[in-house]
Design a protein around this motif. Structure first.
Motif, short mmCIF file in Angstrom:
data_model
loop_
_atom_site.label_atom_id
_atom_site.label_comp_id
_atom_site.label_asym_id
_atom_site.label_seq_id
_atom_site.Cartn_x
_atom_site.Cartn_y
_atom_site.Cartn_z
N HIS A 155 23.21 38.19 -21.72
CA HIS A 155 22.76 39.11 -22.77
C HIS A 155 22.99 38.45 -24.13
CE1 HIS A 155 27.11 39.71 -22.33
NE2 HIS A 155 27.09 39.99 -23.62
N PRO A 156 22.29 38.94 -25.16
CA PRO A 156 22.52 38.38 -26.50
C PRO A 156 23.82 38.92 -27.09
CG PRO A 156 20.82 40.08 -26.58
CD PRO A 156 21.21 39.95 -25.14
N LYS A 157 24.60 38.02 -27.71
CA LYS A 157 25.78 38.49 -28.45
C LYS A 157 25.36 38.81 -29.89
CE LYS A 157 28.93 35.44 -25.91
NZ LYS A 157 29.67 34.17 -26.05
N ASP A 158 26.28 39.40 -30.65
CA ASP A 158 25.99 39.73 -32.05
C ASP A 158 25.47 38.51 -32.80
OD1 ASP A 158 26.49 42.35 -32.03
OD2 ASP A 158 28.43 42.28 -33.09
N GLY A 159 24.39 38.67 -33.52
CA GLY A 159 23.88 37.58 -34.36
C GLY A 159 23.02 36.58 -33.62
N GLU A 160 22.87 36.72 -32.30
CA GLU A 160 22.04 35.79 -31.55
C GLU A 160 20.61 36.32 -31.40
OE1 GLU A 160 24.83 33.27 -28.46
OE2 GLU A 160 24.07 35.22 -27.79
N SER A 161 19.65 35.39 -31.36
CA SER A 161 18.28 35.75 -31.01
C SER A 161 18.10 35.55 -29.51
CB SER A 161 17.29 34.86 -31.77
OG SER A 161 17.48 35.00 -33.15
N TRP A 162 17.36 36.45 -28.91
CA TRP A 162 17.24 36.45 -27.44
C TRP A 162 15.95 35.79 -26.98
CZ3 TRP A 162 19.98 36.56 -23.31
CH2 TRP A 162 19.45 36.94 -22.07
N LEU A 163 16.10 34.94 -25.96
CA LEU A 163 14.93 34.37 -25.29
C LEU A 163 15.08 34.69 -23.81
CD1 LEU A 163 12.33 32.73 -25.54
CD2 LEU A 163 13.68 30.65 -25.30
N GLY A 164 14.36 35.69 -23.37
CA GLY A 164 14.55 36.20 -22.01
C GLY A 164 13.65 35.53 -20.99
N PHE A 165 13.95 35.83 -19.73
CA PHE A 165 13.12 35.41 -18.60
C PHE A 165 13.26 36.49 -17.54
CE2 PHE A 165 12.65 33.46 -14.41
CZ PHE A 165 11.39 32.89 -14.53
N PRO A 180 12.39 40.62 -16.24
CA PRO A 180 12.52 41.92 -16.90
C PRO A 180 13.91 42.10 -17.50
CG PRO A 180 12.36 42.16 -14.50
CD PRO A 180 12.13 40.72 -14.80
N ASP A 181 13.96 42.50 -18.76
CA ASP A 181 15.24 42.87 -19.38
C ASP A 181 14.90 43.81 -20.53
OD1 ASP A 181 14.91 41.50 -21.95
OD2 ASP A 181 15.25 39.64 -20.86
N GLY A 182 15.89 44.54 -21.00
CA GLY A 182 15.59 45.53 -22.04
C GLY A 182 15.90 45.05 -23.44
N TYR A 183 16.08 43.73 -23.61
CA TYR A 183 16.57 43.26 -24.92
C TYR A 183 15.44 43.03 -25.91
CZ TYR A 183 20.65 42.43 -22.03
OH TYR A 183 21.69 42.58 -21.16
N ASP A 184 15.75 43.25 -27.19
CA ASP A 184 14.83 42.87 -28.26
C ASP A 184 14.78 41.35 -28.32
OD1 ASP A 184 14.22 45.38 -29.03
OD2 ASP A 184 15.74 45.48 -30.62
N GLY A 185 13.62 40.82 -28.68
CA GLY A 185 13.52 39.36 -28.82
C GLY A 185 12.27 38.88 -28.13
N LEU A 186 12.29 37.63 -27.72
CA LEU A 186 11.13 37.05 -27.05
C LEU A 186 11.44 36.88 -25.57
CD1 LEU A 186 10.08 34.29 -29.62
CD2 LEU A 186 9.13 36.60 -29.32
N ASN A 187 10.39 36.81 -24.78
CA ASN A 187 10.58 36.62 -23.34
C ASN A 187 9.61 35.54 -22.85
OD1 ASN A 187 10.58 37.02 -20.41
ND2 ASN A 187 11.77 38.86 -20.88
N LEU A 188 10.15 34.56 -22.13
CA LEU A 188 9.32 33.47 -21.62
C LEU A 188 8.33 33.97 -20.58
CD1 LEU A 188 12.08 30.73 -21.28
CD2 LEU A 188 10.14 30.71 -22.89
N ILE A 227 20.28 30.81 -30.49
CA ILE A 227 19.38 31.39 -29.50
C ILE A 227 20.12 31.50 -28.18
CG2 ILE A 227 17.20 31.12 -28.27
CD1 ILE A 227 16.31 29.25 -30.63
N ALA A 228 20.16 32.68 -27.63
CA ALA A 228 20.71 32.87 -26.28
C ALA A 228 19.54 32.90 -25.31
CB ALA A 228 21.49 34.18 -26.21
N VAL A 229 19.61 32.03 -24.30
CA VAL A 229 18.50 31.92 -23.35
C VAL A 229 18.96 32.41 -21.98
CG1 VAL A 229 16.74 30.39 -22.39
CG2 VAL A 229 17.80 29.83 -24.58
N ALA A 230 18.16 33.27 -21.39
CA ALA A 230 18.46 33.77 -20.04
C ALA A 230 18.45 32.62 -19.04
CB ALA A 230 17.43 34.81 -19.64
N ALA A 231 19.11 32.81 -17.92
CA ALA A 231 19.11 31.80 -16.86
C ALA A 231 17.71 31.66 -16.28
CB ALA A 231 20.09 32.20 -15.77
#
Ligand code: TXA
Ligand code: MG
Length: 314
Positions: A240-250, A252-260, A288-292
Motif C-alpha cells: 500500500h502507499p505510505k504517507d507522501g508516496e505516489s501509488w503505482l498499482g497492479f 485491483p486495488d482501491g488506492y488513488d494513483g495510477l495502475n499498470l 513512488i510505491a509500486v505494487a508487487a
C-alpha cells in the motif's frame, strides 16, 4: 493466441498482414537483412506483445521501420551527417539512432529513451507492407530471445509458431545480417552495431570513418544499460502507499494513483510502464510505491526495469 498463419507473398497476403497490424497483432515479415517481428509502434499493448512472444528478458529499445525517409522525419530529427547517410542509404540496411519527436511512438519502443532507432527497409515486401499499413512498425529480429536471427520464413515458424499472428513467407533474406546501426555521440557519428551496410560505404559518404562505439564509451546495443529512470525514488513490492508516496498499482486495488493494469494483465502493464513512470514524474512525485508484479512472463522484464528504476543513482 491462435495458430500462426503463413501468408503468401502476394497482394492478399500483404493486405491481411496490414490489417493484422492495424488490429494490434504481431506479424513477421522479410526485410533484406533478417525477418522482423512487427507491431504497430504507436500501440503499447501490441509492442509489449513483441517482448512476450520473443521471451525477451529486458525491454531493449526496438527499431522502428517506416516506408520512406520523409516518413522517418515525422518521428525524429535527422540532420547533418546522419541526414546525408539517410539520403545515401535509405531504403537499405542502415539504422539511425536519432532524437525522437515526443508523443508519437509507444514509450516501450524506445525503452523510455529520448532517441529512436529508425530504418527504411528496401525489401519489396517490407515496402509493400509499410505502404499498405501506412504507419510506423516496431520490429526486432523475429526469433525467440537468445536464438539467432531468422533469414527464411521456416526459421520464424520454428521459433515463434503459435506465439505470433502471422508470417509473410517471402523466401530468403538477401543480406541475412542485421542492419548497421549509426548513432551520434557529441555530435559525431558513431558505429553502434556493425551490420549489413559496409562501414567503408559509410566512410565514403561521411569523408571520415564513424567512431567505433568503444572509443566513445557508448554501450553496445543489446547490452544497453542507459534506461529511463524517474526522478522520484522507487519502492518496490509495496502492499500500500505510505504517507507522501505516489501509488503505482497492479491488479485491483482501491488506492488513488495510477495502475499498470487494473485487471492484473502483464501485457497491459508492460505497455503502460514507461508512460506511467513519465506521468508520475510530471506530477512531481517524490517517492513512488509500486505494487508487487509477478515474476513470470513479461513480469520478468517489468521487474527488471523497475529494479533499474529503483537502483541507487550514480
Ligand atoms: O536488420 C535489422 O536491424 C533487424 C531488422 C528486422 O530490421 N532488426 C534488428 O532489431 O536487428 P533488434 O531489436 O534485434 O536490434 C536492434 C538493436 C538493439 O541492439 C537495440 O539495443 C538497438 O538496436 N537500439 C534500438 N533503439 C536504440 C536506441 N534508441 N539507442 C541505442 N540503441 C538502440
Ligand atoms: Mg536481434
Amino acid at each position: 493466441m491462435p495458430a500462426t498463419t503463413v501468408l503468401n507473398p502476394d497482394d492478399r497476403g500483404i493486405a491481411k498482414a496490414a490489417s493484422l497490424l492495424e488490429a494490434g497483432g504481431l506479424v513477421a515479415f522479410p526485410t533484406e537483412t533478417v525477418y522482423g517481428l512487427g507491431a504497430d509502434a504507436r500501440n503499447g499493448r501490441a509492442v509489449a506483445g513483441i517482448f512476450a512472444a520473443k521471451g525477451r528478458p529486458q525491454f531493449n529499445p526496438l527499431i522502428v521501420h517506416v516506408a520512406s525517409p520523409e516518413e522517418a522525419l515525422l518521428y525524429a530529427e535527422i540532420d547533418g551527417d546522419l541526414l546525408r547517410l539517410a539520403s545515401a542509404f535509405w531504403p537499405g540496411p542502415l539504422t539511425l539512432v536519432v532524437p525522437k519527436c515526443p508523443g508519437k511512438l509507444s514509450d516501450l519502443v524506445t525503452a523510455g529513451l529520448e532517441t529512436v532507432a529508425l530504418r527504411v527497409p528496401a525489401h519489396p515486401l517490407a515496402q509493400q507492407l509499410l505502404h499498405r499499413f501506412g504507419g510506423p512498425v516496431a520490429a526486432p529480429s523475429a526469433n525467440p530471445s537468445g536464438r539467432i536471427s531468422p533469414t527464411v520464413p521456416e526459421h520464424v515458424v520454428d521459433g515463434l509458431m503459435g506465439q505470433i499472428d502471422a508470417v509473410v513467407a517471402g523466401g530468403a533474406c538477401q543480406i541475412g545480417l542485421e542492419s548497421t546501426i549509426i548513432g551520434l555521440e557529441q555530435g559525431r557519428p558513431v558505429l553502434l552495431r556493425p551490420g549489413g551496410l559496409a562501414i567503408e560505404a559509410i566512410t565514403a559518404v561521411l569523408g571520415a570513418s564513424p567512431e567505433p562505439y568503444r572509443t566513445v564509451g557508448v554501450t553496445a546495443p543489446g547490452q544497453l544499460t542507459s534506461h529511463y529512470a524517474p526522478r522520484a525514488r522507487v519502492r518496490l513490492n509495496a502492499s500500500h502507499p505510505k504517507d507522501g508516496e505516489s501509488w503505482l498499482g497492479f491488479g485491483p486495488d482501491g488506492y488513488d494513483g495510477l495502475n499498470l493494469s487494473p485487471e492484473g494483465e502483464l501485457r497491459e502493464a508492460a505497455a503502460n510502464l514507461f508512460g506511467h513512470l513519465h506521468r508520475l514524474d510530471e506530477q512531481g512525485a517524490a517517492q513512488i510505491a509500486v505494487a508487487a508484479i509477478p515474476e513470470t512472463g513479461l513480469g520478468l522484464a517489468i521487474n527488471d526495469r523497475l529494479r533499474r528504476a529503483a537502483a541507487p543513482r550514480v
